[in-house]
Design a protein around this motif. Structure first.
Motif, PDB file in Angstrom:
ATOM      1  N   LYS A  48      -7.315   5.101   2.278  1.00  0.00           N
ATOM      2  CA  LYS A  48      -8.450   5.266   1.353  1.00  0.00           C
ATOM      3  C   LYS A  48      -9.421   4.098   1.391  1.00  0.00           C
ATOM      4  CE  LYS A  48      -5.722   8.114  -1.852  1.00  0.00           C
ATOM      5  NZ  LYS A  48      -4.481   8.120  -1.049  1.00  0.00           N
ATOM      6  N   ARG A  94       2.103   2.890 -10.609  1.00  0.00           N
ATOM      7  CA  ARG A  94       1.869   4.299 -10.250  1.00  0.00           C
ATOM      8  C   ARG A  94       2.531   4.611  -8.912  1.00  0.00           C
ATOM      9  NH1 ARG A  94       1.813   7.936 -12.882  1.00  0.00           N
ATOM     10  NH2 ARG A  94       0.025   7.325 -14.156  1.00  0.00           N
ATOM     11  N   GLN A 154       2.253  15.555  -0.842  1.00  0.00           N
ATOM     12  CA  GLN A 154       1.088  14.727  -1.139  1.00  0.00           C
ATOM     13  C   GLN A 154       1.320  13.261  -0.803  1.00  0.00           C
ATOM     14  OE1 GLN A 154      -1.247  15.386  -4.502  1.00  0.00           O
ATOM     15  NE2 GLN A 154      -1.005  17.577  -4.469  1.00  0.00           N
ATOM     16  N   THR A 155       2.533  12.775  -0.990  1.00  0.00           N
ATOM     17  CA  THR A 155       2.803  11.358  -0.730  1.00  0.00           C
ATOM     18  C   THR A 155       3.064  11.075   0.739  1.00  0.00           C
ATOM     19  OG1 THR A 155       5.195  11.584  -1.095  1.00  0.00           O
ATOM     20  CG2 THR A 155       3.821  11.096  -3.026  1.00  0.00           C
ATOM     21  N   GLY A 209      -9.296   6.021  -9.910  1.00  0.00           N
ATOM     22  CA  GLY A 209      -8.641   6.756  -8.832  1.00  0.00           C
ATOM     23  C   GLY A 209      -7.316   6.134  -8.415  1.00  0.00           C
ATOM     24  N   SER A 212      -4.577   6.888 -11.323  1.00  0.00           N
ATOM     25  CA  SER A 212      -4.312   8.279 -11.697  1.00  0.00           C
ATOM     26  C   SER A 212      -4.004   9.165 -10.500  1.00  0.00           C
ATOM     27  CB  SER A 212      -5.531   8.864 -12.434  1.00  0.00           C
ATOM     28  OG  SER A 212      -6.662   8.915 -11.577  1.00  0.00           O
ATOM     29  N   ARG A 213      -3.830   8.565  -9.331  1.00  0.00           N
ATOM     30  CA  ARG A 213      -3.663   9.348  -8.109  1.00  0.00           C
ATOM     31  C   ARG A 213      -2.324  10.090  -8.097  1.00  0.00           C
ATOM     32  NH1 ARG A 213      -1.432   4.497  -6.945  1.00  0.00           N
ATOM     33  NH2 ARG A 213      -0.041   4.306  -5.158  1.00  0.00           N
ATOM     34  N   THR A 214      -2.253  11.108  -7.240  1.00  0.00           N
ATOM     35  CA  THR A 214      -1.022  11.864  -7.067  1.00  0.00           C
ATOM     36  C   THR A 214      -0.365  11.549  -5.732  1.00  0.00           C
ATOM     37  OG1 THR A 214      -2.270  13.728  -6.114  1.00  0.00           O
ATOM     38  CG2 THR A 214      -1.842  13.762  -8.488  1.00  0.00           C
TER      39      THR A 214
END
Length: 367
Positions: free
Chosen positions: A60, A252, A264-265, A361, A364-366
């Motif tokens: 990212k 997180r 997702q991870t 972001g 709160s990311r997944t």
């Protein structure tokens, strides 16, 4: 006429994307040069540069972007070569840390694909080479990570003029602290169970600060500001925002390492439990679970052969003990502290908006 909020947001988004593209271009050009150099040594060494390029192509760019907005908040120009090079140097440093981290954690996956040491192990097996494929994979990945660290330093040094004395000091401190934090992390995995349980959260919190929070957010933001000649007051404000943000980010990450969706991870469910990571989440579990559950977590954390049922039980203990809820509360508290500090920063509203979006972001990311 003043720009509307929507127009300002669109402008910042375009600037954000332009910087990401510029960093990608810089990395591609730099690594292409290194590929030519390595080919001159031996075509067999090209895989080292290629594996680094694959790793820096994804992600990212959070650290590079924090550096950029720290620069812009201190009055730096949007398209200056210095900040693009600094962003690229941070991306290379992050890649080196990931390569070494995956070896330490015995993690076979990274971003949904094989980790670098696993890529080399597979190359060994597929090529039918002699001796042990796993040992070769680890050795080759260590060298790749070392090369990546060297390239990061080369990129940063190329900024010139000593990369401004304060910025150079930040860059050097960041690299030292990460190594110290990483050592504390592996030390905790082997020494943690024999220490008093009441200090488990405090020890894990110290690891978070030095292994992750400072280099994930504080140092990149301060580095950008220092490169642009920011005042000591502004740099202090940057730290007040970015350090708690980085701690919330890592908390997180710890939650996702246990409860995240593998789709997702990019990592198997419960991977952190098999790796034996003694996170704040684990520390809270040990501190608050009943004796039977505490013993179960202590004895099974780090077992490579943990079954799905074992992982489900450990997750249930984390929930029932209140550890997961408390971790979420801590994420909220740290985020609140960070964003309150952001609101006090003497920076342009558009830069503050960009930093706020990055921060929200991150926590709160997944994935």
């Amino acid at each position: 006429m003043n720009a509307t909020p929507d127009t300002a947001a669109a402008t910042m988004a375009a600037e954000h994307e332009a910087f990401i593209a510029a960093v990608a271009t810089q990395l591609n050009s730099f690594l292409a040069e290194k590929r030519v150099l390595m080919e001159g040594i031996s075509p067999a060494t090209l895989v080292l540069v290629d594996s680094i390029k694959t790793l820096v192509t994804g992600g990212k760019r959070m650290r590079a972007l924090l550096c950029y907005w720290g620069w812009r908040g201190a009055g730096g120009a949007a398209d200056a070569p210095a900040i693009i090079a600094a962003g690229a140097a941070l991306e290379l440093f992050q890649a080196a840390a990931l390569i070494h981290d995956d070896i330490i954690d015995r993690s076979d996956t990274r971003r949904g694909g094989p980790s670098v040491h696993r890529q080399f192990s597979t190359l060994h097996s597929d090529s039918g080479w002699a001796l042990d494929d796993e040992r070769f994979g680890h050795a080759a990945a260590i060298l790749t990570g070392d090369l990546c660290l060297s390239l990061s330093e080369e990129m940063f040094a190329g900024i010139g003029a000593g990369a401004a004395s304060r910025a150079r000091a930040v860059f050097n401190l960041m690299r030292t602290e990460v190594m110290a934090g990483q050592y504390l992390d592996i030390l905790e995995e082997v020494a943690g169970p024999s220490k008093p349980h009441e200090t488990a959260v405090a020890r894990a919190s110290a690891i978070i600060r030095y292994k992750s929070a400072k280099y994930s957010s504080e140092h990149p933001l301060v580095l950008g500001g220092a490169l642009a000649g920011a005042s000591a007051e502004l740099l202090g404000g940057y730290s007040a925002f970015a350090l708690p943000l980085g701690e919330a980010f890592q908390l997180r990450d710890d939650v996702l390492g246990v409860f995240g969706d593998p789709a997702q991870t990019g990592k198997p469910a419960g991977d952190d439990l098999r790796e034996g990571k003694r996170t704040v989440l684990v520390g809270l579990t040990i501190d608050n679970a009943g004796e039977t559950d505490r013993t179960f977590v202590d004895r099974n954390l780090g077992r490579q052969d943990l079954s799905d049922a074992d992982i489900e039980r450990m997750c249930a203990i984390m929930v029932d003990s209140g550890a997961l809820a408390r971790t979420e509360d801590m994420i909220g508290e740290l985020s609140g502290t960070a964003f309150a500090a952001l609101a006090r920063l003497p920076i342009d509203a558009s830069v503050a908006g960009a930093l706020s979006a990055l921060g929200r972001g991150a926590v709160s990311r997944t994935a």
